[in-house]
Design a protein around this motif. Sequence first.
Motif, PDB file in Angstrom:
ATOM      1  N   ARG A  10     -57.936   6.264  19.549  1.00  0.00           N
ATOM      2  CA  ARG A  10     -56.693   5.494  19.709  1.00  0.00           C
ATOM      3  C   ARG A  10     -56.224   4.981  18.340  1.00  0.00           C
ATOM      4  O   ARG A  10     -57.037   4.660  17.472  1.00  0.00           O
ATOM      5  N   ILE A  11     -54.897   4.896  18.175  1.00  0.00           N
ATOM      6  CA  ILE A  11     -54.368   4.462  16.876  1.00  0.00           C
ATOM      7  C   ILE A  11     -54.468   2.942  16.740  1.00  0.00           C
ATOM      8  O   ILE A  11     -54.035   2.198  17.618  1.00  0.00           O
ATOM      9  N   ALA A  12     -55.053   2.519  15.623  1.00  0.00           N
ATOM     10  CA  ALA A  12     -55.175   1.089  15.330  1.00  0.00           C
ATOM     11  C   ALA A  12     -54.015   0.615  14.459  1.00  0.00           C
ATOM     12  O   ALA A  12     -53.450  -0.448  14.682  1.00  0.00           O
ATOM     13  N   VAL A  13     -53.691   1.415  13.446  1.00  0.00           N
ATOM     14  CA  VAL A  13     -52.710   0.979  12.445  1.00  0.00           C
ATOM     15  C   VAL A  13     -51.753   2.117  12.111  1.00  0.00           C
ATOM     16  O   VAL A  13     -52.190   3.233  11.828  1.00  0.00           O
ATOM     17  N   THR A  14     -50.461   1.802  12.140  1.00  0.00           N
ATOM     18  CA  THR A  14     -49.453   2.768  11.708  1.00  0.00           C
ATOM     19  C   THR A  14     -48.795   2.233  10.441  1.00  0.00           C
ATOM     20  O   THR A  14     -48.378   1.077  10.387  1.00  0.00           O
ATOM     21  N   TYR A  15     -48.740   3.109   9.437  1.00  0.00           N
ATOM     22  CA  TYR A  15     -48.121   2.724   8.165  1.00  0.00           C
ATOM     23  C   TYR A  15     -47.295   3.905   7.695  1.00  0.00           C
ATOM     24  O   TYR A  15     -47.857   4.925   7.295  1.00  0.00           O
ATOM     25  N   GLY A  16     -45.987   3.799   7.779  1.00  0.00           N
ATOM     26  CA  GLY A  16     -45.143   4.956   7.470  1.00  0.00           C
ATOM     27  C   GLY A  16     -45.506   6.087   8.421  1.00  0.00           C
ATOM     28  O   GLY A  16     -45.569   5.898   9.635  1.00  0.00           O
ATOM     29  N   ASP A  17     -45.824   7.251   7.842  1.00  0.00           N
ATOM     30  CA  ASP A  17     -46.197   8.395   8.689  1.00  0.00           C
ATOM     31  C   ASP A  17     -47.692   8.447   8.949  1.00  0.00           C
ATOM     32  O   ASP A  17     -48.178   9.345   9.630  1.00  0.00           O
ATOM     33  N   ALA A  18     -48.432   7.510   8.369  1.00  0.00           N
ATOM     34  CA  ALA A  18     -49.893   7.537   8.557  1.00  0.00           C
ATOM     35  C   ALA A  18     -50.277   6.773   9.825  1.00  0.00           C
ATOM     36  O   ALA A  18     -49.802   5.657  10.055  1.00  0.00           O
ATOM     37  N   HIS A  19     -51.127   7.401  10.623  1.00  0.00           N
ATOM     38  CA  HIS A  19     -51.637   6.750  11.832  1.00  0.00           C
ATOM     39  C   HIS A  19     -53.156   6.722  11.724  1.00  0.00           C
ATOM     40  O   HIS A  19     -53.793   7.775  11.677  1.00  0.00           O
ATOM     41  N   GLU A  60     -61.459   5.998  12.636  1.00  0.00           N
ATOM     42  CA  GLU A  60     -61.300   6.166  11.185  1.00  0.00           C
ATOM     43  C   GLU A  60     -61.437   4.839  10.445  1.00  0.00           C
ATOM     44  O   GLU A  60     -62.081   4.763   9.399  1.00  0.00           O
ATOM     45  N   LEU A  61     -60.791   3.814  10.999  1.00  0.00           N
ATOM     46  CA  LEU A  61     -60.847   2.503  10.347  1.00  0.00           C
ATOM     47  C   LEU A  61     -62.296   2.020  10.271  1.00  0.00           C
ATOM     48  O   LEU A  61     -62.747   1.525   9.226  1.00  0.00           O
ATOM     49  N   PRO A  79     -50.831 -13.757  17.973  1.00  0.00           N
ATOM     50  CA  PRO A  79     -52.130 -13.081  17.936  1.00  0.00           C
ATOM     51  C   PRO A  79     -52.240 -12.229  16.682  1.00  0.00           C
ATOM     52  O   PRO A  79     -53.344 -11.885  16.267  1.00  0.00           O
ATOM     53  N   GLY A  80     -51.076 -11.892  16.103  1.00  0.00           N
ATOM     54  CA  GLY A  80     -51.078 -11.236  14.802  1.00  0.00           C
ATOM     55  C   GLY A  80     -51.837  -9.926  14.804  1.00  0.00           C
ATOM     56  O   GLY A  80     -52.147  -9.359  15.857  1.00  0.00           O
ATOM     57  N   VAL A  81     -52.144  -9.470  13.598  1.00  0.00           N
ATOM     58  CA  VAL A  81     -52.752  -8.147  13.473  1.00  0.00           C
ATOM     59  C   VAL A  81     -54.186  -8.139  14.001  1.00  0.00           C
ATOM     60  O   VAL A  81     -54.604  -7.183  14.653  1.00  0.00           O
ATOM     61  N   GLY A  90     -57.432  -3.982  21.210  1.00  0.00           N
ATOM     62  CA  GLY A  90     -57.463  -2.511  21.208  1.00  0.00           C
ATOM     63  C   GLY A  90     -56.061  -1.906  21.191  1.00  0.00           C
ATOM     64  O   GLY A  90     -55.854  -0.772  21.613  1.00  0.00           O
ATOM     65  N   ALA A  91     -55.097  -2.684  20.704  1.00  0.00           N
ATOM     66  CA  ALA A  91     -53.705  -2.225  20.679  1.00  0.00           C
ATOM     67  C   ALA A  91     -53.367  -1.700  19.281  1.00  0.00           C
ATOM     68  O   ALA A  91     -54.253  -1.476  18.460  1.00  0.00           O
ATOM     69  N   ARG A  92     -52.067  -1.518  18.995  1.00  0.00           N
ATOM     70  CA  ARG A  92     -51.673  -0.872  17.734  1.00  0.00           C
ATOM     71  C   ARG A  92     -50.859  -1.819  16.865  1.00  0.00           C
ATOM     72  O   ARG A  92     -49.959  -2.505  17.361  1.00  0.00           O
ATOM     73  N   VAL A  93     -51.189  -1.828  15.580  1.00  0.00           N
ATOM     74  CA  VAL A  93     -50.444  -2.608  14.589  1.00  0.00           C
ATOM     75  C   VAL A  93     -49.531  -1.657  13.828  1.00  0.00           C
ATOM     76  O   VAL A  93     -49.974  -0.606  13.387  1.00  0.00           O
TER      77      VAL A  93
END
Length: 543
Positions: free
Chosen positions: A41-50, A55-56, A243-245, A252-255
């Motif tokens: 599951r995606i934790a962090v999206t930054y531009g085109d990077a997921h 991975e984190l 709740p912030g980042v 378990g959601a996405r930032v």
Amino acid sequence: MLAGCPTWPDEFAEKYRKEGCWRGETFGGMLRERADKHGNRIAVTYGDAHISYGELDMRADRLAAGFLELGIKKEDRVIVQLPNTPEFFEVCFALFRIGALPVFALPSHRQSEIAYFCEFAEAAAYIIPDTHSRFDYRVLARQVRSKLPELRNVIVAGDPEEFQGLSDLYRDADPGRHPHVKPDDVAFLQLSGGSTGLSKLIPRTHDDYIYSLRISADICRLDHNSVYLAALPMAHNYPLSSPGVLGTLYAGARVVLAEGPSPDETFPLIEKERVTITGVVPPIALIWLEAASSRSEDLSSLEVFQVGGAKFSAEAARRVKSVLGCTLQQVFGMAEGLVNYTRLDDPEDIVVNTQGKPMSPFDEIKVVDENGRDVEPGQTGELLTRGPYTIRGYYKAEEHNAKAFTPDGFYRTGDLVKVNSSGYLIVEGRAKDQINRGGEKVAAEEVENHLLAHPSVHDAAVVSMPDDFLGERSCAYIIPRDTPPAAAELKQFLRERGLAAYKIPDRVEFTDSFPQTGVGKVSKKALRQAIAEKMAQAAKAKQ
Ligand code: J2J
């Protein structure tokens, strides 16, 4: 426990454990659990990077190995001054995993603040981006190092020039070598807004902070489908935890990371990433309200719009639902602990007119008069608080702690509030000597001390003045020694001393003397009134 950190008396710690507030989690363990359960599951999206949880988790372990190799140890303090980029998470979780403590500097801090944090916290490392927002942090690091040659490690995300590159520190992960980190260990040092001189450092434990994340995520109804947009710099306690980042990762959601809070940055991201919740300060909320009607982006995914950090006017609060089409949540919190929220199902009157109620049933609050006695219900007084996620003292600040906390452990917030009949708080003002410049806190005394270093300044008093946009701006009253320096020169002087831009007074007034209180202190109240009247008259004359 890290030396110099007051903690909860045993009977309170036992109670908070027995009641299930503190569940024995650590940040390192929390990320591992999320990665084990839903690694893809995606934790962090930054531009085109997921970046996925898996991975984190792995990158944090690999960086932890590099930090250990550099000699960073458990309980070492590391000044982290990173903007909203994925490295922020990798660095923080790597440090959490080895029990080293991030000290969260803001991207806007400059030499004066950073040198102080490095020195006071005896930092083992200082971690920066190469450049951000057209500012070169390596130049800042050089200035700091020239003052503090003992600062061993300067680590740079990006082009390191003569410093250590962050990207070179990722090693083979070896979690077996991580020092043992306990839930009641201090996890990091957060910054106080400060009212007496320099920012104090706030020791937050894994136990207490994770509890605050859990209830925040619950109150904000985060689930796996939630998408939190980090619009403010996430080193601030509010976007970090309310709740912030971190609350988002806990759930378990996405930032989704934004470079800044402007509609140009954030609106396209809300549309593209289907953002469900975000948090901003009142001046940004005003800009969003203004921009929303004239822009074409689809903001319909947004469910919760949080506003906090400074008082949000009822008039603006009333417009949120119709203009942005989502639920407003007012947030009144502090890096020392206590956070109040309006609840998502509260009636409009509460959401518009109050700053929420404490998030935990174990938060204790009192509203007291100048003599420390409880005021009558519904009357205004100073807010005192203690509870399962409110600190019992600042780091290495024994003398200050004796004043900032009551003998029975209540934190004196310096906020003037009243509590309505349903237990909701309304912020009425401030007893502390601080300016709240649109959510950025400025300690008057810190700026005054810098002003006093100018050869032409005999005395200085910094106060707030009302401002339609920021709520407050700062005004420095100066008694000059002889010929007053130009206001612009004074401001330049402060900049050259390396003070963060938001602390530079917005206005300078010269005077022969300061009004006094009955006991012969400078009457800041009279100065505030004087500048407010002057501004009002000037505004009238303009009309
Ligand atoms: C009026 N004043 C407010 C509000 C904070 C969540 C939200 C905010 C902060 C924060 C935080 C206010 N109305 N809605 O850490 O987790 C002022 C008070 C308070 C001080 C704390 C969080 N919300 N304030 O702003 O440590 O004066 O934390 O004591 O930066 O901001 O500032 P800070």
